[in-house]
Design an enzyme around this catalytic site. Structure first.
Site, short mmCIF file in Angstrom:
data_model
loop_
_atom_site.label_atom_id
_atom_site.label_comp_id
_atom_site.label_asym_id
_atom_site.label_seq_id
_atom_site.Cartn_x
_atom_site.Cartn_y
_atom_site.Cartn_z
N HIS A 198 -34.39 -39.93 44.79
CA HIS A 198 -34.25 -39.44 46.16
C HIS A 198 -34.99 -38.06 46.04
CE1 HIS A 198 -32.24 -37.17 49.30
NE2 HIS A 198 -31.40 -38.48 49.74
N CYS A 236 -35.81 -40.80 51.87
CA CYS A 236 -34.73 -40.27 53.01
C CYS A 236 -35.72 -39.58 54.15
CB CYS A 236 -33.98 -39.20 51.99
SG CYS A 236 -33.03 -38.34 53.15
N HIS A 265 -32.79 -44.31 53.28
CA HIS A 265 -31.70 -43.31 54.13
C HIS A 265 -32.44 -42.90 55.18
CE1 HIS A 265 -29.63 -41.50 50.07
NE2 HIS A 265 -29.45 -42.75 50.22
N ASP A 310 -27.63 -42.35 57.12
CA ASP A 310 -27.51 -41.22 56.36
C ASP A 310 -26.61 -40.11 57.33
OD1 ASP A 310 -27.62 -39.65 54.21
OD2 ASP A 310 -29.77 -39.08 54.10
N HIS A 311 -26.66 -38.99 56.84
CA HIS A 311 -25.43 -38.19 57.43
C HIS A 311 -25.37 -38.21 59.14
CE1 HIS A 311 -27.04 -34.90 54.20
NE2 HIS A 311 -26.39 -36.00 53.65
N TYR A 324 -20.34 -36.93 56.16
CA TYR A 324 -19.95 -38.39 55.78
C TYR A 324 -18.78 -39.01 56.59
CZ TYR A 324 -23.97 -38.67 52.40
OH TYR A 324 -25.02 -38.60 51.92
C1 DNO Z 1 -27.26 -36.58 50.42
C2 DNO Z 1 -27.60 -37.53 49.29
C3 DNO Z 1 -27.95 -37.06 48.28
C4 DNO Z 1 -28.16 -38.20 47.42
C5 DNO Z 1 -28.81 -37.68 45.83
C6 DNO Z 1 -29.29 -38.82 45.13
O1 DNO Z 1 -26.43 -36.91 51.33
O2 DNO Z 1 -28.39 -38.38 50.00
O3 DNO Z 1 -26.75 -36.22 47.72
O4 DNO Z 1 -27.21 -39.09 47.12
O5 DNO Z 1 -29.63 -36.61 46.05
O6 DNO Z 1 -29.07 -38.26 43.67
#
Ligand code: DNO
Length: 347
Positions: A198, A236, A265, A310-311, A324
Site C-alpha cells: 500500500h 490507493c 483502493h 475505500d474510506h 469505515y
Molecule cells: C487505510 C488503509 C490502510 C491499509 C494499510 C495496509 O484506510 O488503506 O490502513 O490497510 O496501509 O497495510
C-alpha cells in the site's frame, strides 16, 4: 474486477450480512486482529475468519493487512525472526485460500489524518488532512489515536522508535525493504500469493519520519527491487492522488497494463489550495479525482484484480469506525459497480 469490502472482524458494527446485501459484492477483506504485530497468526483464527466470511455467502481470499514489524523496517538484528514469522503467515493464509496480501512499509504510523469528523457542506462528516492542524500534533505524547494506527504503543515505545528512525535515512529504508522483499517474495511465489504494498498515506514524510512509497519514480524503483509479478501494488487512489504532483491516471494505466496492481483502493479526495485535503464521497464531482476515468483505464487494461471502495464519510447519522462505516462505502461500491457495468455493456 473482484469487488470487495473491508471488515474489521466480529467487533465491527458493520455486519457481514450487511456487506452481503451490497449488490455485486464478492470478497471480504479482513485480517486477524488478536495477535501483536510480528507474530504468527494461529490457524484457528484464520479458519474462524474463513468460516464466518463463507457462511455469510462471501469469499475469503484477500487479506489486509499482514503488518510488517518495525524491526524489519529498521533492519535490526531481530528482523530475520520476524521475517520468518511473516513467511509463515503467508503459508498459512495460502492454505486457507488467500490470493493477495496487502501490507505497507510506513515507519511507525499507518495512514494519518488531522481530524476524523470534519463536517462537510452537506452535513456529513469526513476525514481530513489540514497542514496547519498537523503542525500542532505531537505524535510523541502518546495521546493521538487514529483508526489506522497501532494503539499498543506507549509513550516510551514511541520515543524509542523515533530515536531509531532518526538514525536511518531513506536509502537505508530502501535497503531494509529490499531485504524484506528478497526473503518474502519467493515464499509468496511458491504459495501462489500476490503481495500488494500500500502506498504511503499521505505520500510524503510526516513527523520527520521517512516515507518512500510515494510516487511514480519510487514505485518504479520498488517494482524493480524484486521484479516479479508476485511483488505488486495496492494502488490507493486517495493516498497517491491527494497531491497534484502525482499523475494518478498515468500510474494506474502503467501499472495495471504491467499486471502489477493486485488490489485497488478507490476513494475520492478534494485537494485544497495549500496542499491539504479532505476525503469526499466517491462520486467524481465531489472530489478532485475523476473516478470514471480511473475505472475506464482499469477496464481498458482488463483489470481482474480486487477492488474495494475505500474510506467513506459518515452519513445518515451512522456512528462507528471513522472512514469505515457501512452506508457511504456501500454507496461507493454501487457507484463503482454502475460504472463498471456500463463500461462492460458499451464494449
Ligand atoms: C487505510 C488503509 C490502510 C491499509 C494499510 C495496509 O484506510 O488503506 O490502513 O490497510 O496501509 O497495510
Amino acid at each position: 474486477m473482484k469487488l470487495s469490502f473491508r471488515w474489521y472482524g466480529e467487533n465491527d458494527p458493520v455486519k457481514l450480512k450487511y456487506i452481503r446485501q451490497i449488490p455485486n459484492m464478492r470478497s471480504v477483506v479482513t485480517a486477524v486482529y488478536d495477535v501483536p504485530v510480528g507474530e504468527v497468526w494461529s490457524r484457528e483464527s484464520i479458519a474462524k475468519l474463513k468460516k464466518d466470511v463463507e457462511e455469510s455467502g462471501l469469499i475469503f481470499d484477500i487479506v489486509e493487512s499482514v503488518p510488517v514489524h518495525e524491526d524489519i523496517k529498521l533492519g535490526k538484528s531481530t528482523r530475520d525472526k520476524y521475517i520468518e514469522n511473516y513467511n509463515e503467515n503467508i503459508r498459512r493464509l495460502a492454505e486457507a485460500g488467500v490470493k493477495v496480501i496487502c501490507y505497507n512499509f510506513m515507519p511507525v504510523f499507518d495512514w494519518t489524518r488531522t481530524q476524523l469528523d470534519k463536517e462537510l457542506e452537506d452535513g456529513s462528516t469526513a476525514l481530513v488532512y489540514y497542514k496547519d492542524q498537523l503542525e500542532k500534533m505531537d505524535p510523541l505524547n502518546g495521546e493521538l489515536a487514529l483508526p489506522g494506527w497501532d494503539s499498543s504503543y506507549k509513550k516510551e515505545d514511541l520515543k524509542a522508535l523515533f530515536e531509531d528512525y532518526s538514525r536511518i535515512n531513506k536509502e537505508a529504508l530502501w535497503g531494509t525493504l529490499q531485504y524484506f522483499l528478497e526473503k518474502v517474495i519467493p515464499v509468496a511465489k511458491e504459495n501462489d500469493i500476490n503481495m500488494a504494498i500500500h502506498p504511503d498515506d499521505p505520500p510524503f514524510d510526516i513527523f520527520g519520519l521517512p516515507r518512500i512509497i510515494t510516487g511514480e519514480a519510487n514505485i518504479d524503483r520498488f517494482l524493480k527491487l524484486v521484479d516479479s509479478p508476485n511483488n505488486g501494488l495496492t494502488l490507493c487512489t486517495g493516498s497517491l492522488g491527494c497531491t497534484k504532483s502525482n499523475d494518478i491516471y498515468q500510474m494506474i494505466d502503467k501499472y495495471s497494463s504491467q499486471g502489477r496492481i493486485h488490489f485497488m483502493h478507490v476513494r475520492n479526495v478534494k485537494i485544497l489550495d495549500d496542499g491539504s485535503f479532505e476525503e469526499s464521497a466517491h462520486f467524481s464531482t465531489c472530489g478532485s479525482l475523476d473516478i470514471v476515468k480511473i475505472m475506464e483505464i482499469l477496464h481498458k487494461n482488463k483489470f481482474q484484480g480486487y477492488l474495494r471502495p475505500d474510506h467513506g464519510r459518515m452519513i445518515w447519522d451512522e456512528t462507528g469506525r471513522p472512514g469505515y462505516g457501512l452506508y457511504d462505502r456501500a454507496l461507493g461500491a454501487s457507484y463503482i459497480t454502475g460504472i463498471w457495468e456500463t463500461l462492460e455493456k458499451l464494449k
